[in-house]
Design a protein around this motif. Structure first.
Motif: not given
Length: 464
Positions: A53-58, A106-110, A114-116
Motif C-alpha cells: 500500500v505504501f509503495g503504491a501510494a508513494a 502508513v498514512s504518515p509515511m505517505i 509527498g512532502q519531504y
C-alpha cells in the motif's frame, strides 16, 4: 465421566491431551516447524500489505516495492526473534508473540514521502525508533494515560483513514485514465471480498484466519486471464540477497516528520501493550511493567532497524495473539521459529518481486477488508468506554472529527507551513494528539466536574 482424583494426588492429564506448553517450553522440531509456519501464514498478508500500500501510494516502481517487502519481512523476523527469545534484561517480552509492520505508520509515511521525500521517511523512522527506545520505560509506567477511550478513537481513525488508499488501488488514482474504476476491476475486487466473506462464514479454525490470504491467491489467479498481472520482473530477481541499507540515500530528519513518526510510535506502543497483556493472561504469566517496557523497547528497535534497512515500524500482531488463544500452544519457541521463517523469506528477493507484482485491484480488495477490520476493532474497543455523564462522547466525537478532516479534505491545511501540514495533515497523528489532550483535560487535570448521570434524550419524552 472419570472418577475424581484423591485430594492428595493431583490429576494427571490423559495421554490424548498432552499438557499445554508454557512460554519457555520447547516442542519436538517437527511440531515447532508446523506451528511456526501457521503463525507466518496468519500474519503474512497483513505484514506485506503495508509495503504494498505504501509503495503504491508513494508511486514506487515494482522492483523497489519488492525491496521494501523483503526488508519488511526481514525486520519483522528479527523483531519477532527479539520479542520471543529476549536480549538480556533490555529487549523482548519473552512471550509467544509475532511482530509485523503496523498500519499505523502508513498514512504518515505517505504524507512525509509527498512532502519531504523517501529519505525523510526513513530518517524520521530512525528518530522515532530512538525515541521509542528511550520512552519504553516511562510509557510502561504511564499506560493509564492511554485508556480504551484514546486507543479506541485512534484505532478507528487508522482504519477509516486507509480505506481511501484501498479504493485508489482498486479503481486507480487518476480519474481521467481510460481504465479508471473499470467495471472488470470493481467486479474482481468485489469477488475477492465475497470470497473472504464466504471463507469467514463457512470455515472454522485456522482456515478461517487466512481468508484474506486465500482472497489474494484466488484473486491473482482470476486476474491472470484478465491481463492484469505482470510478473516479468520476477525472473530478473535473485534467489538470495539482502536489501542494501539506506537504499534511498542518507536519511533526512525534518522536525515535523520526526514529530509525526514519534506520535505514531506512541500509538504503536498502545497496540503492542494490549496484545502483550493479552498473551500474558493466556499463558498464565502476567506481564510486569519492566517486561512490558522490554517489549516496547523492541518496537523502538524496529524503528531503528526499519529506518536503516528500508523496512517499517513493527507491532505485536493481534491475529497471532488470537492464534495463541485458539491453538492453546503457548511456547515462545514457536514464535521464535516463525521469526526465523520470516527472516528467511526476507532474504529471498524473488518472493518480494512476486508479491510486489500483485494487481492493484487484488491488493486493494484485501486491503479494504483489512482496513475496515481495523476500524471495527477500534469500535469494539470503544465499547469498553463509559459514556454517560463523563464527557467521553465529546472526546471521541472531536477526535474522530479532527482526524477525518484531512481524509475528506486533503488540502484543508494547504495555506499552513509545511510542518503543520505534515503533523495536522496526518489523520492518525492529529486524532492521537486530540484524543490524548482531551483525555487529559477531561479526566486528569484538576477542576474537572464530577460524573453526573446523562440527561435523557429529548425524543424519549415524546414517546407514547
Amino acid at each position: 465421566m472419570s472418577e475424581p482424583s484423591e485430594p492428595s494426588e493431583p490429576p494427571e492429564p490423559p495421554e490424548s491431551s498432552p499438557p499445554v506448553p508454557v512460554p519457555g517450553e520447547a516442542l519436538p522440531p517437527g511440531r515447532l516447524g508446523l506451528l511456526g509456519l501457521q503463525h507466518v501464514l496468519v500474519m503474512y498478508t497483513g505484514c506485506v500489505t503495508v509495503p504494498l500500500v505504501f509503495g503504491a501510494a508513494a508511486k514506487l516502481d515494482t522492483h523497489t516495492i519488492g525491496l521494501l517487502i523483503n526488508a519488511d519481512l526481514l525486520v519483522a523476523g528479527l523483531i519477532t526473534l527479539v520479542q520471543s527469545l529476549g536480549v538480556g534484561r533490555v529487549l523482548g517480552v519473552r512471550l509467544p508473540v509475532v511482530a509485523g509492520a503496523t498500519f499505523t505508520a502508513v498514512s504518515p509515511m505517505i504524507l512525509i514521502a509527498g512532502q519531504y521525500g523517501m529519505q525523510a521517511v526513513y530518517g524520521s523512522m530512525i528518530a522515532a525508533g530512538v525515541f521509542g527506545l528511550l520512552a519504553a520505560v516511562p510509557f510502561a509506567r504511564a499506560i493509564r494515560l492511554f485508556p480504551p477511550l484514546v486507543t479506541g478513537s485512534v484505532i478507528t481513525i487508522i482504519g477509516l483513514s486507509l480505506i481511501g488508499v484501498a479504493a485508489g488501488l482498486i479503481a486507480g488514482n487518476d480519474a481521467t485514465a481510460k481504465d479508471y474504476a473499470a467495471p472488470s476491476h470493481l467486479a474482481l475486487a468485489g469477488g475477492i471480498v465475497l470470497l473472504i466473506v464466504v471463507v469467514g462464514r463457512f470455515t472454522r479454525g485456522f482456515l478461517s484466519q487466512i481468508g484474506v490470504l486465500l482472497g489474494l491467491v484466488g484473486g491473482t489467479l482470476v486476474a491472470v486471464p484478465m491481463g492484469l498481472t505482470d510478473f516479468s520482473s520476477v525472473g530478473d530477481a535473485d534467489w538470495f540477497g539482502v536489501t542494501a541499507p539506506f537504499h534511498f540515500g542518507s536519511p533526512h530528519f525534518p522536525v515535523a516528520a520526526v514529530v509525526s513518526m514519534c506520535v505514531v510510535m506512541l500509538v504503536t506502543f498502545t497496540e503492542s501493550t494490549a496484545d502483550m497483556l493479552a498473551v500474558g493472561d493466556m499463558t498464565g504469566r502476567p506481564v510486569a511493567p519492566r517486561e512490558l517496557a522490554r517489549g516496547l523497547a523492541a518496537d523502538g528497535l524496529s524503528g531503528v532497524l526499519g529506518g536503516v534497512m528500508n523496512g517499517f515500524l513493527d507491532t505485536v500482531f493481534a491475529q497471532n495473539v488470537g492464534l495463541v488463544g485458539m491453538t492453546k500452544v503457548r511456547s515462545r519457541y514457536v514464535a521464535a521459529v516463525a521469526g526465523g521463517m520470516l527472516v528467511l523469506l526476507g532474504l529471498i528477493p524473488k518472493m518480494g518481486e512476486v508479491v510486489a507484482s500483485l494487481p492493484g485491484p487484488v491488493v486493494g480488495a484485501a486491503g479494504l477488508v483489512m482496513f475496515a477490520t481495523v476500524t471495527a476493532v477500534g469500535i469494539n474497543t470503544l465499547r469498553r468506554v463509559e459514556f454517560d455523564g463523563t464527557g467521553n462522547m465529546t472526546i471521541v466525537a472531536v477526535s474522530i472529527g479532527v482526524g477525518m478532516l484531512p481524509v475528506v479534505a486533503p488540502s484543508v491545511y494547504h495555506a499552513f507551513p509545511t510542518w503543520v501540514q505534515t503533523v495536522a495533515g496526518s489523520a492518525i497523528t492529529s486524532a492521537t494528539l486530540t484524543a490524548f489532550l482531551l483525555n487529559l483535560l477531561f479526566h486528569h487535570l484538576p477542576g474537572r466536574a464530577a460524573k453526573t448521570p446523562a440527561p435523557e434524550p429529548a425524543l424519549s419524552s415524546s414517546a407514547p
